[in-house]
Scaffold this motif. Structure first.
Motif, short mmCIF file in Angstrom:
data_model
loop_
_atom_site.label_atom_id
_atom_site.label_comp_id
_atom_site.label_asym_id
_atom_site.label_seq_id
_atom_site.Cartn_x
_atom_site.Cartn_y
_atom_site.Cartn_z
N VAL A 43 0.86 -1.19 0.00
CA VAL A 43 0.00 0.00 0.00
C VAL A 43 0.90 1.24 0.00
N PRO A 44 0.90 2.01 -1.08
CA PRO A 44 1.83 3.14 -1.16
C PRO A 44 1.44 4.27 -0.22
N GLY A 45 2.38 5.16 0.03
CA GLY A 45 2.04 6.38 0.75
C GLY A 45 1.08 7.21 -0.07
N ARG A 46 0.27 8.01 0.58
CA ARG A 46 -0.78 8.76 -0.13
C ARG A 46 -0.23 9.72 -1.18
N LEU A 47 1.00 10.19 -0.95
CA LEU A 47 1.56 11.16 -1.90
C LEU A 47 1.88 10.54 -3.25
N ALA A 48 1.85 9.23 -3.34
CA ALA A 48 2.04 8.58 -4.64
C ALA A 48 0.92 8.94 -5.60
N VAL A 49 -0.25 9.31 -5.06
CA VAL A 49 -1.39 9.65 -5.92
C VAL A 49 -2.03 10.99 -5.54
N ALA A 50 -1.56 11.61 -4.46
CA ALA A 50 -2.25 12.81 -3.96
C ALA A 50 -1.32 14.00 -3.76
N GLU A 51 -0.28 14.12 -4.59
CA GLU A 51 0.63 15.26 -4.45
C GLU A 51 -0.07 16.59 -4.65
N SER A 52 -1.15 16.59 -5.43
CA SER A 52 -1.86 17.84 -5.71
C SER A 52 -2.47 18.43 -4.45
N GLN A 53 -2.56 17.62 -3.38
CA GLN A 53 -3.18 18.11 -2.14
C GLN A 53 -2.17 18.73 -1.18
N LEU A 54 -0.90 18.73 -1.55
CA LEU A 54 0.11 19.41 -0.74
C LEU A 54 0.09 20.91 -1.02
N ASP A 55 0.26 21.68 0.00
CA ASP A 55 0.37 23.14 -0.15
C ASP A 55 1.85 23.50 -0.18
N PRO A 56 2.42 23.82 -1.35
CA PRO A 56 3.86 24.09 -1.46
C PRO A 56 4.31 25.33 -0.69
N ALA A 57 3.35 26.14 -0.27
CA ALA A 57 3.72 27.35 0.47
C ALA A 57 4.13 27.05 1.90
N ARG A 58 3.78 25.88 2.38
CA ARG A 58 4.10 25.53 3.76
C ARG A 58 5.56 25.07 3.86
N ASP A 59 6.24 25.57 4.90
CA ASP A 59 7.66 25.28 5.07
C ASP A 59 7.95 23.78 5.12
N ALA A 60 7.08 23.02 5.79
CA ALA A 60 7.33 21.58 5.98
C ALA A 60 7.37 20.82 4.66
N PHE A 61 6.76 21.37 3.62
CA PHE A 61 6.65 20.65 2.36
C PHE A 61 7.67 21.11 1.31
N ARG A 62 8.44 22.13 1.61
CA ARG A 62 9.30 22.73 0.59
C ARG A 62 10.44 21.82 0.15
N GLY A 63 10.85 20.87 0.99
CA GLY A 63 11.94 19.98 0.60
C GLY A 63 11.47 18.73 -0.12
N TYR A 64 10.17 18.62 -0.30
CA TYR A 64 9.65 17.41 -0.94
C TYR A 64 9.90 17.44 -2.45
N ARG A 65 10.38 16.30 -2.98
CA ARG A 65 10.62 16.20 -4.42
C ARG A 65 9.42 15.55 -5.09
#
Length: 335
Positions: A43-65
């Motif tokens: 069962v993959p992590g949710r970001l495998a199909v739900a990257e569009s739900q991340l808010d790139p403006a948030r500091d915690a998410f800025r390092g995500y590739r």
């Protein structure tokens, strides 16, 4: 975005599978030697199909590739298949079914029951195409559904850190109820012992709080959907919070496995947990071969266990070392 809640840990890319390939292959070989066809549902992590739900403006998410979770999942799936396991591509099914990000819950790390239904159908199609299917005991199941509103696994974190309640996630829960035996010729073997075994994590079996009913409920929709899709009973041995190996090891060392003759095992696991504990995986492999008979054992003994008293003497010439030996200890009184 849109009410989705992520934990920082969901941004981490799972470890590479390379070192686990050999013990995984040996485990598949051992299971097939006992007549059990192995399936692994990663069962993959949710970001495998739900990257569009991340808010790139948030500091915690800025390092995500972007694409890192999906890419890692694809490589792992190929490696597991190369190690001899049957697999289903959950990310691919999210796309082909049209579910996309709705393969998962929005305020919970678990997959949605809509996602479970798609995966159960894909698994059933694969299993029913196998030659062994002719020997599986068939049962007609009716699928019952009920409306639920789950609180989600992140509810308590948000309450403690942010001081407010998350709204409930509306969902459906499923239960498969036995209707009748499909046909006389399908009644092969003991119908009380299912031919299909499901082992895994809380994705397959868990307690959840239903805000709609205002009570704790037992959630095992995935097993119910498998029973209904297959038209065969499924023994659900998943362990909530058990990680990658707990339910697998418990099953392989149980009397049910040693005496039983399951035809299919479905091992569900969270991609984020991975196979990092290689010592446990290596220890599990000999258990899959089953307990050896007394005449085949390198050593055996029977007696009373006392403090600091050796209970088993192994001839030094046997050269017991490495990963190819297994110790079975049975106690008449476990207290």
């Amino acid at each position: 975005k849109d009410g989705w809640v992520f934990a920082v840990g969901e941004l981490l890319v799972p470890a590479d599978l390379a070192r686990a390939a050999d013990p995984l292959s040996r485990l598949a070989t051992a299971l097939r030697a006992r007549g059990v066809e192995p399936f692994l549902v990663d069962v993959p992590g949710r970001l495998a199909v739900a990257e569009s739900q991340l808010d790139p403006a948030r500091d915690a998410f800025r390092g995500y590739r972007p694409g890192s979770i999906a890419g890692s999942y694809s490589r792992k799936l190929a490696a597991v298949g190369g190690a001899g396991w049957n697999t289903v591509d959950v990310v691919g099914l999210a796309g082909s079914s049209g579910l996309g990000r709705h393969m998962f819950m929005d305020r919970d790390h678990h997959w949605s029951t809509a996602g479970e239904k798609v995966v159960a159908r894909a698994l059933a199609d694969r299993i029913q195409a196998l030659p062994l299917w002719a020997g599986v005991t068939r049962t007609v199941f009716a699928l019952r559904e009920r409306d639920v509103a789950y609180s989600g696994t992140y509810r308590y974190i948000v309450v403690s850190k942010c001081g407010f309640e998350l709204p409930a996630t509306p969902s459906l829960a499923y239960k498969a109820e036995r209707e009748e035996e499909a046909s006389a010729e399908a009644l092969l073997g003991d119908a009380s012992v299912p031919d299909v075994v499901l082992i895994g994590t809380s994705q397959s079996r868990r307690q959840d709080f239903d805000l709609k009913a205002n009570r704790q409920v037992f959630e095992d929709s995935f097993a119910a959907l498998l029973r209904w899709s297959l038209g065969a009973d499924v023994l659900n041995l998943a362990v909530e919070g058990g990680g990658t190996y707990t339910s697998l090891e418990a099953w392989l060392t149980s009397d049910e496995y040693q005496r039983g003759k399951p035809k299919v095992v479905i091992w569900e696991m969270n991609d984020s947990d991975g196979f990092e504990d290689l010592d446990t995986l290596r220890r599990i492999v000999p258990a899959a071969w089953g307990r050896c008979r007394t005449r085949d054992a390198l050593a055996h003994s029977r007696g009373e266990v006392g403090a600091y008293r050796p209970i088993l003497d192994v001839d030094a010439a046997a050269a017991v070392a490495g990963n190819d030996h297994y110790l079975v200890l049975s106690l008449s009184d476990g207290s």
